[in-house]
Design an enzyme around this catalytic site. Structure first.
Site, PDB file in Angstrom:
ATOM      1  N   GLU A 281       0.847  -1.202   0.000  1.00 26.15           N
ATOM      2  CA  GLU A 281       0.000   0.000   0.000  1.00 26.15           C
ATOM      3  C   GLU A 281       0.883   1.253   0.000  1.00 26.15           C
ATOM      4  O   GLU A 281       0.620   2.224  -0.694  1.00 26.15           O
ATOM      5  CB  GLU A 281      -0.899   0.023   1.245  1.00 26.15           C
ATOM      6  CG  GLU A 281      -2.146  -0.825   1.121  1.00 26.15           C
ATOM      7  CD  GLU A 281      -2.805  -1.096   2.472  1.00 26.15           C
ATOM      8  OE1 GLU A 281      -3.927  -1.579   2.463  1.00 26.15           O
ATOM      9  OE2 GLU A 281      -2.180  -0.846   3.520  1.00 26.15           O
TER      10      GLU A 281
ATOM     11  N   SER B  51      18.397   5.366  -0.343  1.00 27.69           N
ATOM     12  CA  SER B  51      17.346   4.381  -0.488  1.00 27.69           C
ATOM     13  C   SER B  51      17.454   3.817  -1.913  1.00 27.69           C
ATOM     14  O   SER B  51      18.342   4.199  -2.665  1.00 27.69           O
ATOM     15  CB  SER B  51      16.057   5.138  -0.208  1.00 27.69           C
ATOM     16  OG  SER B  51      15.014   4.563  -0.828  1.00 27.69           O
TER      17      SER B  51
ATOM     18  N   LYS C   6      17.033  -8.970  -0.774  1.00 25.19           N
ATOM     19  CA  LYS C   6      16.755  -7.717  -0.070  1.00 25.19           C
ATOM     20  C   LYS C   6      16.225  -8.089   1.316  1.00 25.19           C
ATOM     21  O   LYS C   6      15.067  -8.481   1.469  1.00 25.19           O
ATOM     22  CB  LYS C   6      15.737  -6.884  -0.841  1.00 25.19           C
ATOM     23  CG  LYS C   6      15.536  -5.503  -0.245  1.00 25.19           C
ATOM     24  CD  LYS C   6      14.745  -4.627  -1.192  1.00 25.19           C
ATOM     25  CE  LYS C   6      14.640  -3.201  -0.710  1.00 25.19           C
ATOM     26  NZ  LYS C   6      14.221  -3.022   0.653  1.00 25.19           N
TER      27      LYS C   6
ATOM     28  N   ASP D 226      14.779  -7.980   4.912  1.00 20.34           N
ATOM     29  CA  ASP D 226      13.801  -7.080   5.519  1.00 20.34           C
ATOM     30  C   ASP D 226      14.164  -6.831   6.984  1.00 20.34           C
ATOM     31  O   ASP D 226      13.607  -7.424   7.895  1.00 20.34           O
ATOM     32  CB  ASP D 226      12.406  -7.702   5.408  1.00 20.34           C
ATOM     33  CG  ASP D 226      11.328  -6.664   5.591  1.00 20.34           C
ATOM     34  OD1 ASP D 226      11.664  -5.463   5.618  1.00 20.34           O
ATOM     35  OD2 ASP D 226      10.157  -7.042   5.720  1.00 20.34           O
TER      36      ASP D 226
ATOM     37  N   ARG E 271      20.080   4.076  10.250  1.00 24.09           N
ATOM     38  CA  ARG E 271      20.019   4.973   9.106  1.00 24.09           C
ATOM     39  C   ARG E 271      19.467   6.346   9.480  1.00 24.09           C
ATOM     40  O   ARG E 271      19.919   7.360   8.979  1.00 24.09           O
ATOM     41  CB  ARG E 271      19.127   4.362   8.018  1.00 24.09           C
ATOM     42  CG  ARG E 271      18.850   5.348   6.903  1.00 24.09           C
ATOM     43  CD  ARG E 271      18.395   4.692   5.662  1.00 24.09           C
ATOM     44  NE  ARG E 271      17.014   4.240   5.759  1.00 24.09           N
ATOM     45  CZ  ARG E 271      16.350   3.719   4.744  1.00 24.09           C
ATOM     46  NH1 ARG E 271      16.942   3.560   3.589  1.00 24.09           N
ATOM     47  NH2 ARG E 271      15.115   3.341   4.875  1.00 24.09           N
TER      48      ARG E 271
ATOM     49  N   GLU F 274      22.221  -5.027   7.043  1.00 25.07           N
ATOM     50  CA  GLU F 274      20.927  -5.084   7.720  1.00 25.07           C
ATOM     51  C   GLU F 274      21.062  -5.859   9.015  1.00 25.07           C
ATOM     52  O   GLU F 274      21.726  -6.902   9.040  1.00 25.07           O
ATOM     53  CB  GLU F 274      19.902  -5.870   6.894  1.00 25.07           C
ATOM     54  CG  GLU F 274      19.433  -5.276   5.619  1.00 25.07           C
ATOM     55  CD  GLU F 274      18.578  -4.044   5.751  1.00 25.07           C
ATOM     56  OE1 GLU F 274      19.107  -2.971   5.392  1.00 25.07           O
ATOM     57  OE2 GLU F 274      17.414  -4.123   6.154  1.00 25.07           O
TER      58      GLU F 274
ATOM     59  N   TYR G 288      26.409  -6.069   3.460  1.00 27.88           N
ATOM     60  CA  TYR G 288      26.474  -6.147   1.999  1.00 27.88           C
ATOM     61  C   TYR G 288      27.269  -5.023   1.334  1.00 27.88           C
ATOM     62  O   TYR G 288      27.317  -4.933   0.121  1.00 27.88           O
ATOM     63  CB  TYR G 288      25.064  -6.187   1.390  1.00 27.88           C
ATOM     64  CG  TYR G 288      24.171  -5.069   1.895  1.00 27.88           C
ATOM     65  CD1 TYR G 288      24.359  -3.760   1.480  1.00 27.88           C
ATOM     66  CD2 TYR G 288      23.151  -5.337   2.789  1.00 27.88           C
ATOM     67  CE1 TYR G 288      23.567  -2.750   1.955  1.00 27.88           C
ATOM     68  CE2 TYR G 288      22.340  -4.325   3.268  1.00 27.88           C
ATOM     69  CZ  TYR G 288      22.546  -3.040   2.850  1.00 27.88           C
ATOM     70  OH  TYR G 288      21.769  -2.037   3.332  1.00 27.88           O
TER      71      TYR G 288
ATOM     72  N   LYS H  38      22.278  -4.841  -8.554  1.00 28.38           N
ATOM     73  CA  LYS H  38      23.304  -3.785  -8.576  1.00 28.38           C
ATOM     74  C   LYS H  38      24.230  -3.990  -9.771  1.00 28.38           C
ATOM     75  O   LYS H  38      24.518  -5.133 -10.135  1.00 28.38           O
ATOM     76  CB  LYS H  38      24.164  -3.861  -7.300  1.00 28.38           C
ATOM     77  CG  LYS H  38      23.382  -3.795  -6.012  1.00 28.38           C
ATOM     78  CD  LYS H  38      24.283  -4.039  -4.798  1.00 28.38           C
ATOM     79  CE  LYS H  38      23.414  -4.033  -3.545  1.00 28.38           C
ATOM     80  NZ  LYS H  38      24.150  -4.385  -2.325  1.00 28.38           N
TER      81      LYS H  38
ATOM     82  N   LYS I 110      10.759  -5.592  -6.122  1.00 29.49           N
ATOM     83  CA  LYS I 110       9.887  -5.861  -4.975  1.00 29.49           C
ATOM     84  C   LYS I 110       8.940  -6.999  -5.309  1.00 29.49           C
ATOM     85  O   LYS I 110       8.289  -6.984  -6.359  1.00 29.49           O
ATOM     86  CB  LYS I 110       9.057  -4.612  -4.635  1.00 29.49           C
ATOM     87  CG  LYS I 110       9.859  -3.492  -3.985  1.00 29.49           C
ATOM     88  CD  LYS I 110      10.150  -3.846  -2.539  1.00 29.49           C
ATOM     89  CE  LYS I 110      10.492  -2.658  -1.695  1.00 29.49           C
ATOM     90  NZ  LYS I 110       9.452  -1.877  -1.190  1.00 29.49           N
TER      91      LYS I 110
ATOM     92  N   CYS J  33     -23.494  -7.055  22.717  1.00 32.61           N
ATOM     93  CA  CYS J  33     -22.053  -7.042  23.000  1.00 32.61           C
ATOM     94  C   CYS J  33     -21.642  -8.392  23.594  1.00 32.61           C
ATOM     95  O   CYS J  33     -22.237  -8.829  24.583  1.00 32.61           O
ATOM     96  CB  CYS J  33     -21.735  -5.908  23.967  1.00 32.61           C
ATOM     97  SG  CYS J  33     -20.095  -6.012  24.677  1.00 32.61           S
TER      98      CYS J  33
ATOM     99  N   CYS K 244     -20.574  -7.808  27.503  1.00 30.66           N
ATOM    100  CA  CYS K 244     -21.499  -7.462  28.586  1.00 30.66           C
ATOM    101  C   CYS K 244     -22.958  -7.708  28.233  1.00 30.66           C
ATOM    102  O   CYS K 244     -23.834  -7.524  29.067  1.00 30.66           O
ATOM    103  CB  CYS K 244     -21.305  -6.009  28.999  1.00 30.66           C
ATOM    104  SG  CYS K 244     -21.915  -4.848  27.768  1.00 30.66           S
TER     105      CYS K 244
ATOM    106  N   CYS L  90     -20.847  -1.153  21.322  1.00 26.14           N
ATOM    107  CA  CYS L  90     -21.580  -1.638  22.496  1.00 26.14           C
ATOM    108  C   CYS L  90     -22.137  -0.413  23.227  1.00 26.14           C
ATOM    109  O   CYS L  90     -21.453   0.601  23.353  1.00 26.14           O
ATOM    110  CB  CYS L  90     -20.589  -2.381  23.383  1.00 26.14           C
ATOM    111  SG  CYS L  90     -21.087  -2.500  25.090  1.00 26.14           S
TER     112      CYS L  90
ATOM    113  N   CYS M 125     -19.703  -1.976  30.802  1.00 25.59           N
ATOM    114  CA  CYS M 125     -19.073  -3.047  30.024  1.00 25.59           C
ATOM    115  C   CYS M 125     -17.594  -3.168  30.423  1.00 25.59           C
ATOM    116  O   CYS M 125     -16.852  -2.191  30.325  1.00 25.59           O
ATOM    117  CB  CYS M 125     -19.175  -2.754  28.534  1.00 25.59           C
ATOM    118  SG  CYS M 125     -18.367  -4.024  27.542  1.00 25.59           S
TER     119      CYS M 125
HETATM  120  S1  IVH Z   1      22.164  -1.943  -1.222  1.00 25.91           S
HETATM  121  C1  IVH Z   1      22.083   2.930  -1.719  1.00 25.91           C
HETATM  122  N1  IVH Z   1      21.688  -4.414  -0.665  1.00 25.91           N
HETATM  123  O1  IVH Z   1      17.101  -1.947   1.342  1.00 25.91           O
HETATM  124  C2  IVH Z   1      21.453   1.866  -0.992  1.00 25.91           C
HETATM  125  N2  IVH Z   1      20.327  -2.770   0.345  1.00 25.91           N
HETATM  126  O2  IVH Z   1      15.290  -0.096   0.008  1.00 25.91           O
HETATM  127  C3  IVH Z   1      22.149   0.604  -1.324  1.00 25.91           C
HETATM  128  N3  IVH Z   1      18.650  -3.668   1.869  1.00 25.91           N
HETATM  129  O3  IVH Z   1      18.433   0.981   2.684  1.00 25.91           O
HETATM  130  C4  IVH Z   1      21.552  -0.470  -0.597  1.00 25.91           C
HETATM  131  N4  IVH Z   1      19.169  -5.782   1.611  1.00 25.91           N
HETATM  132  O4  IVH Z   1      18.534  -1.103   4.104  1.00 25.91           O
HETATM  133  C5  IVH Z   1      21.325  -3.144  -0.458  1.00 25.91           C
HETATM  134  N5  IVH Z   1      21.398  -6.662  -0.244  1.00 25.91           N
HETATM  135  C6  IVH Z   1      21.047  -5.411  -0.041  1.00 25.91           C
HETATM  136  C7  IVH Z   1      19.994  -5.062   0.843  1.00 25.91           C
HETATM  137  C8  IVH Z   1      19.668  -3.733   0.993  1.00 25.91           C
HETATM  138  C9  IVH Z   1      18.367  -4.931   2.226  1.00 25.91           C
HETATM  139  C10 IVH Z   1      17.922  -2.485   2.340  1.00 25.91           C
HETATM  140  C11 IVH Z   1      18.827  -1.364   2.768  1.00 25.91           C
HETATM  141  C12 IVH Z   1      18.404  -0.190   1.950  1.00 25.91           C
HETATM  142  C13 IVH Z   1      17.028  -0.570   1.547  1.00 25.91           C
HETATM  143  C14 IVH Z   1      16.609   0.118   0.287  1.00 25.91           C
END
Ligand code: IVH
Length: 666
Positions: free
Chosen positions: A33, A80, A113, A115, A134, A168, A220, A283, A307, A401, A404, A417, A423
């Site tokens: 979202e 980012s 990536k 989380d 960050r 991360e 990374y 990358k 994503k 309810c 109650c 309620c 309640c």
């Molecule tokens: S490279 C310039 N590699 O994803 C930023 N980021 O959405 C280069 N993240 O802020 C980031 N796994 O916190 C990179 N293998 C990965 C990653 C990774 C998770 C996160 C990271 C970044 C965010 C961006």
């Protein structure tokens, strides 16, 4: 809605979501979202550059720095990544890269990536000296003490000089599930997803708590070092691994089609991982190419995040249960056959409200498609109608309810309620409202004491407040003679607040402070209000259907009537205590129009109300008199058309025996 309004709206929504995510660690919307809102905003800002703003969330990264920690200014900002939601968007990224540095072939590296929470680790002459979050990208929180408790982060490395790496910090699925399970038994709020678990744990003031949370890391990036030599991201990962950093080994190199194949593979495997990922980071492998491609304001041109679409799973609704919140709203919950989705077991999903259930025709026993977007809140996407059991029946929302047994009332989409006075689910909130300033105004008996006294079992309804004795509370921990005295005195003083505040204090749905005052003024005593029928209530201006229904439901409930009569026996004033001068205008409704040399309208309204009359703003058949001054407006012609008697100021003053002009009147 015009474009600017739309843009502003999106900015507000995104800023709010950012705050909940980054600062409170409690997201309110799903990642997909969020991405949708952000994309819409980016597109609008691109199409209407005149509305671009420096402080738009599109040009910011992450959240503000919390004041809990000292701040750490990053030598290079933590940026980012741009997002790709489809393989075609990845191919478009490839085209942009090639065009920009004028090359036909590019080697990419794709990594998972993770989380988690991005961190920067700063070493000097081989020692870890700072660990920072960050934050807003340019400065983050100094969480070194907590970082030191993360086992797989090397505290000493064989690298000379200044050296920084980034990665991360995350919580694996098992640790996350165990943590939430433990929090549930302790009555603490659940973390929504492993990412919030990690963030909440890393940003602890007590690093022993962080240690217990068993966080892990994946590193990374080598941000800078004079001591290390590498030409590609793949080499950087190998060096990191050699130096005993925890690196993720699921990565590949190749052209964009190889990378797409890798993304597909990971999509199929992501459920088998022991930690959460929300995509694949692609990358450009060569650092020289990276340098040439450079950065936009917010993200590198040499990388993009693919994503994942939200994960979907089929499961069965085994039951629908209802929980009652502190405000009395009944929320339906689907109790699901537990299923693993987005890395954790999902057993329940909110069904929001009755309308949502009706709209999707959700029934007990249904097979449903469950979605966990961005690993935030699991939601039901749809019912699999083909699999609906033969004997299934539509779900009927309870009319009482479940806590109650009171009647419920529907207000907009919510079902509430009506047992606000007794309640158990609403008790604390209801009592806090009852003693609040515009209600009974029991100064000194605030939120803190209400919670305390309810916990001690001293009060269960407003009646108990008036039964409290000094001895009951003076012996409680934290309270002495003096504060007990003050509280009892404040309770006594509140007995004469009168009908309006009392009614407001009852917290009857839709009856606010103003509405309560108005009712008090019109009905004067609680008994006449209790015996009023719907028509009597509707006769009062500003009382609409819904308000009338709410009042009737409230007074229909015998437990409310009992509470009222007990309060009366305890000496609580149940009449309107606004002074009245006479009943001369009782039952008469006035509309005032035009201007008057000696009175303003407000004064005239007060005056007529003091004599029992009612003021209304529009002329209707119910109007008794139109009081007309100079330059009367259309109200006068309407009165003429309806045959309503028009009177002058002198006639009005005569009616109330008030012949003095303003100067003398004062
Ligand atoms: S490279 C310039 N590699 O994803 C930023 N980021 O959405 C280069 N993240 O802020 C980031 N796994 O916190 C990179 N293998 C990965 C990653 C990774 C998770 C996160 C990271 C970044 C965010 C961006």
């Amino acid at each position: 809605m015009d474009i600017l309004e739309k843009i502003e709206n999106l900015r507000k929504l995104i800023n709010q979501a950012n705050m909940n995510y980054y600062e409170k660690d409690m997201p309110t919307i799903t990642d997909s979202e969020y991405d949708k809102l952000m994309n819409e905003l980016i597109q609008l800002e691109n199409s209407y550059p005149e509305y671009k703003k420096a402080d738009s969330p599109t040009s910011k990264v992450g959240g503000k720095v919390s004041e809990k920690f000292t701040s750490y200014t990053h030598r290079y900002s933590l940026l980012s990544l741009g997002n790709a939601f489809s393989f075609d968007e990845l191919r478009a990224f490839d085209q942009r890269v090639k065009k920009s540095i004028n090359k036909d072939e590019i080697e990419y590296i794709a990594e998972l990536k993770i989380d988690g929470l991005s961190i920067a680790l700063i070493y000097h002459d081989g020692n870890l000296i700072v660990g920072a979050t960050r934050g807003d990208g340019s400065s983050g929180e100094n969480v070194t003490k907590n970082i030191m408790t993360v086992e797989d982060i090397p505290k000493v490395v064989d690298v000379k000089g200044d050296f920084e790496v980034r990665g991360e910090v995350y919580m694996d699925n098992k640790t996350f599930d165990d943590l939430n399970e433990a929090r549930l038994t302790e009555g603490l709020p659940q973390f929504r997803n492993p990412r919030n678990g990690a963030a909440g744990s890393l940003r602890q003031l007590n690093s022993e708590v962080t240690r217990e949370r068993r966080l892990k890391s994946f590193i990374y990036e080598i941000t800078y070092s004079n001591d290390l030599d590498y030409k590609t991201q793949a080499e950087a990962l190998k060096i990191l691994k050699n130096y005993k950093f925890s690196t993720n080994n699921r990565w590949i190199k190749g052209n964009i089609e190889d990378i797409i194949e890798f993304c597909q593979q990971i999509l199929g495997e992501r459920n088998n991982l022991t930690y959460g990922i929300d995509g694949v980071v692609v990358k450009v492998n060569s650092l020289t190419d990276q340098l040439e491609l450079g950065y936009t304001e917010k993200s590198p041109r040499w990388a993009i995040a693919y994503k994942f679409p939200p994960e979907q799973k089929e499961t069965i609704i085994e039951n629908i249960t209802i929980s009652v919140g502190r405000t009395g709203v009944l929320t339906p919950m689907a109790e699901l056959r537990p299923t693993l989705i987005g890395g954790s077991q999902v057993k329940r999903a909110t069904l929001h409200n009755e309308d949502y259930i009706i709209e999707k025709d959700i029934r007990v026993g249904d097979f449903v498609v469950l979605q966990k977007a961005g690993d935030v809140i699991p939601e039901i996407v749809k019912v699999v109608i083909e699999k609906r059991p033969f004997k299934s029946k539509p779900y009927i929302f309870p009319q009482k309810c479940p806590v109650c047994g009171s009647e419920v009332i529907k207000i907009e989409a919510s079902i509430k309620c009506t047992g606000e006075l007794y309640c158990p689910a609403q008790l604390v909130k209801g009592l806090i409202h009852f003693v609040s300033r515009d209600a009974m105004n029991i100064d000194g008996l605030g939120e803190k004491y209400i919670e305390y006294f309810v916990e001690e079992g001293l009060i269960n309804t407003p009646v108990d407040i008036y039964k409290l004795k000094k001895e009951d509370i003076s012996s409680l921990e934290g309270l002495g003679e003096k504060s007990a005295n003050n509280i009892i005195e404040a309770i006594l003083n509140s007995k004469n607040r009168g009908l309006g505040p009392l009614l407001y204090g009852f917290g009857i749905p839709l009856i606010g402070n103003k509405g309560a005052k108005l009712l008090a003024k019109n009905f004067r005593t609680i008994d006449s209000l209790i015996s009023a029928d719907k028509e009597d209530l509707l006769n009062i201006e500003t009382v609409g259907e819904k308000m009338a229904d709410s009042l009737i439901a409230f007074f229909k409930e015998s437990r409310n009537i009992n509470i009222i009569s007990e309060l009366k026996d305890l000496g609580i004033l149940m009449d309107d205590d606004t002074k009245s001068l006479s009943d001369d205008l009782k039952g008469k409704t006035f509309v005032i129009t035009g201007s008057f040399s000696n009175y303003d309208r407000k004064e005239l309204t007060n005056l007529l109300e003091l004599h029992g009359g009612k003021a209304s703003s529009s002329v209707s058949k119910k109007t008794t008199y139109v009081l007309a001054g100079e330059d009367p407006g259309s109200k006068l012609s309407k009165a003429v058309a309806l045959g309503i008697k028009i009177i002058s100021i002198d006639e009005f003053l005569e009616m109330i025996g008030e012949r003095l002009k303003k100067d003398e009147y004062n």
